[in-house]
Enzyme design. Structure first.
Site, short mmCIF file in Angstrom:
data_model
loop_
_atom_site.label_atom_id
_atom_site.label_comp_id
_atom_site.label_asym_id
_atom_site.label_seq_id
_atom_site.Cartn_x
_atom_site.Cartn_y
_atom_site.Cartn_z
N GLU A 20 64.50 -6.16 94.12
CA GLU A 20 65.82 -6.14 94.73
C GLU A 20 66.16 -7.49 95.36
O GLU A 20 65.29 -8.16 95.91
CB GLU A 20 65.89 -5.06 95.81
CG GLU A 20 65.85 -3.67 95.23
CD GLU A 20 65.98 -2.60 96.30
OE1 GLU A 20 66.72 -1.65 96.07
OE2 GLU A 20 65.35 -2.72 97.35
N CYS A 54 69.17 -12.96 100.14
CA CYS A 54 67.85 -12.56 100.61
C CYS A 54 66.98 -12.29 99.38
O CYS A 54 67.27 -11.38 98.61
CB CYS A 54 68.00 -11.30 101.47
SG CYS A 54 66.44 -10.62 102.06
N CYS A 79 54.16 -5.03 98.56
CA CYS A 79 53.65 -5.84 99.67
C CYS A 79 52.38 -5.22 100.22
O CYS A 79 52.25 -4.00 100.29
CB CYS A 79 54.70 -5.91 100.79
SG CYS A 79 54.20 -6.95 102.18
N CYS A 89 52.80 -3.16 107.32
CA CYS A 89 53.45 -2.96 108.62
C CYS A 89 53.89 -1.50 108.72
O CYS A 89 54.48 -0.94 107.79
CB CYS A 89 54.64 -3.90 108.78
SG CYS A 89 54.16 -5.64 108.76
N CYS A 91 57.67 -0.38 108.02
CA CYS A 91 58.43 -1.02 106.92
C CYS A 91 58.38 -0.21 105.63
O CYS A 91 57.31 0.27 105.23
CB CYS A 91 57.89 -2.43 106.68
SG CYS A 91 58.76 -3.31 105.38
N LEU A 146 57.62 -10.90 114.90
CA LEU A 146 56.70 -10.69 116.02
C LEU A 146 56.64 -9.21 116.39
O LEU A 146 55.58 -8.59 116.36
CB LEU A 146 57.14 -11.55 117.22
CG LEU A 146 56.21 -11.53 118.43
CD1 LEU A 146 54.84 -12.12 118.09
CD2 LEU A 146 56.84 -12.27 119.61
N CYS A 190 67.98 -4.97 106.59
CA CYS A 190 66.60 -5.36 106.87
C CYS A 190 65.61 -4.21 106.72
O CYS A 190 65.77 -3.17 107.35
CB CYS A 190 66.53 -5.79 108.32
SG CYS A 190 66.15 -7.46 108.51
N1 SAH Z 1 56.95 -10.26 105.04
C1 SAH Z 1 57.92 -11.07 105.71
C2 SAH Z 1 59.31 -11.01 105.12
C3 SAH Z 1 59.88 -9.67 104.70
S1 SAH Z 1 60.39 -8.51 105.93
C4 SAH Z 1 57.94 -10.76 107.18
O1 SAH Z 1 57.23 -9.85 107.61
O2 SAH Z 1 58.59 -11.46 107.93
C5 SAH Z 1 61.83 -9.15 106.67
C6 SAH Z 1 62.05 -8.62 108.09
O3 SAH Z 1 62.51 -7.26 108.09
C7 SAH Z 1 60.78 -8.64 108.92
O4 SAH Z 1 61.04 -9.12 110.21
C8 SAH Z 1 60.43 -7.17 108.94
O5 SAH Z 1 59.56 -6.88 109.99
C9 SAH Z 1 61.79 -6.53 109.06
N2 SAH Z 1 61.81 -5.10 108.81
C10 SAH Z 1 60.97 -4.38 108.04
N3 SAH Z 1 61.31 -3.07 108.04
C11 SAH Z 1 62.41 -2.96 108.81
C12 SAH Z 1 63.25 -1.87 109.17
N4 SAH Z 1 63.03 -0.65 108.72
N5 SAH Z 1 64.31 -2.13 109.97
C13 SAH Z 1 64.55 -3.38 110.41
N6 SAH Z 1 63.81 -4.45 110.08
C14 SAH Z 1 62.74 -4.25 109.29
#
Ligand code: SAH
Length: 348
Positions: free
Chosen positions: A90, A103, A110, A114, A117, A213, A331
């Site tokens: 995507e 983006c 991945c 996390c 996510c 963070l 996001c």
């Molecule tokens: N792996 C990288 C880039 C991809 S995620 C990273 O971790 O930075 C891009 C951003 O979206 C990250 O800050 C991630 O923590 C955030 N993110 C992931 N799931 C989310 C959600 N459900 N709602 C809001 N932000 C989210």
């Protein structure tokens, strides 16, 4: 055969030198590929026939199939592309007052795991090739007839877990003879792969860095982001300080607000203590809830109080405006219905 979109100017130069050709043709090739957007090498008019035949033998000029294109009421568009091996990725296009921001996805799936996510629900199958990251930009331009002005590497995947391909991608899109996307208009986001943050600090392009963070203490971050057990907050902060010292650039700190987890006033105070004196900008992100995950978005009052506390403590902060949430393009929502089906199909 290789994709023509996977080569930076230096890669073309080395290729040319290996054939006994003149180095300056690398610049010409970039103009043909990215300015004239040739569909066939036969369109090239300033190179000899035998060399054009050689290009045809060595390179493909490939495209993605766009399986689906969704448009949000705010103008955000989400593309589902099929890669040549059948995998789906995507890409999101956002319209801002300053231009068109894309983006991009950096990996198929991945591995960072996390807890909140959606992208990590599908384990990493492979890195994206450089050309597959470049093609996301080209295909978005082709399907919408716009010129991309900004890039965030914040789609599916951890860009620093596919470091070399991402770095080559940055060089290619930044090339002034090609797509010419200014380094200052490009941001790479990482969950905190510390050794790569050091490497990125020494990278010669002035591209931006964002750090996910999401917690002010190791205790909370360990629960949300497994990477913290390898590189804790102290190590991460040292790496961020090094980046700032080396590049003189402000770092974006991303902080998702999760109800009852990391959104208390105590957390805000600890975050302010942690970031005090660092040249950073905090992006507070309203959490986009994910069906399979237990986390909830913070209450509006708590988000406001968190924001106000950081402001009061003189931390640069903004509450991020959401884009494209009605088409699951916001996001952390990247992972299409099609991809879900695909996972189910694998399990059967
Ligand atoms: N792996 C990288 C880039 C991809 S995620 C990273 O971790 O930075 C891009 C951003 O979206 C990250 O800050 C991630 O923590 C955030 N993110 C992931 N799931 C989310 C959600 N459900 N709602 C809001 N932000 C989210």
């Amino acid at each position: 055969m290789k994709s023509i979109y996977g080569y930076s100017e230096v890669d073309f130069e080395n290729y040319l030198l290996s054939l006994g050709e003149k180095k300056f043709r690398a610049k010409q090739l970039i103009e043909w590929v990215y300015r004239h957007k040739i569909k066939s090498f036969d369109e090239i008019t300033n190179m000899k026939k035998s060399f054009i035949e050689k290009l045809k033998e060595d390179f493909t000029i490939d495209e993605f199939e766009c399986v689906k294109l969704q448009e949000s009421s705010d103008g955000t568009k989400k593309f589902l592309f099929r890669l040549s091996d059948g995998n789906l990725i995507e890409t999101v296009l956002m319209v801002n007052e300053y231009g068109y921001s894309v983006c991009v996805t950096s990996e198929v799936g991945c591995n960072m795991g996390c807890a909140f996510c959606a992208s990590g629900l599908k384990k990493k199958l492979r890195n994206l090739e450089t050309s597959e990251i470049v093609l996301q930009i080209l295909m978005v331009e082709k399907f919408t007839n716009i010129k991309v002005t900004n890039i965030v590497v914040m789609g599916i995947g951890e860009p620093f877990d596919n470091y070399d391909n991402v770095i080559r991608f940055l060089r290619i899109v930044n090339n002034p003879l090609g797509l010419e996307i200014g380094a200052r208009h490009i941001t790479v986001s990482t969950c905190g792969l510390v050794p790569k943050i050091y490497e990125y600090s020494d990278f010669d392009l002035q591209v931006n860095l964002a750090i996910s963070l999401h917690a002010p203490t190791d205790e909370i971050r360990n629960k949300l982001m497994p990477i913290n057990k390898t590189y804790n907050i102290e190590k991460l902060k040292e790496a961020i300080s090094y980046y700032i010292e080396k590049t003189n650039r402000r770092v974006t700190i991303e902080y998702i607000l999760l109800d009852g987890i990391n959104d208390t006033i105590d957390c805000a105070n600890k975050l302010a203590d942690l970031l005090h004196g660092l040249n950073v900008y905090v992006n507070l992100i309203p959490y986009n809830e994910v069906l399979e995950k237990p986390y909830k978005r913070s209450k509006a009052d708590n988000m406001r109080a968190f924001f106000d506390l950081l402001k009061k403590r003189r931390i640069n902060v903004q509450l991020r405006r959401e884009q494209g949430s009605d088409i699951d393009a916001a996001c952390g929502q990247l992972r299409s219905k099609e991809m879900k089906k695909e996972v189910l199909w694998e399990e059967e």
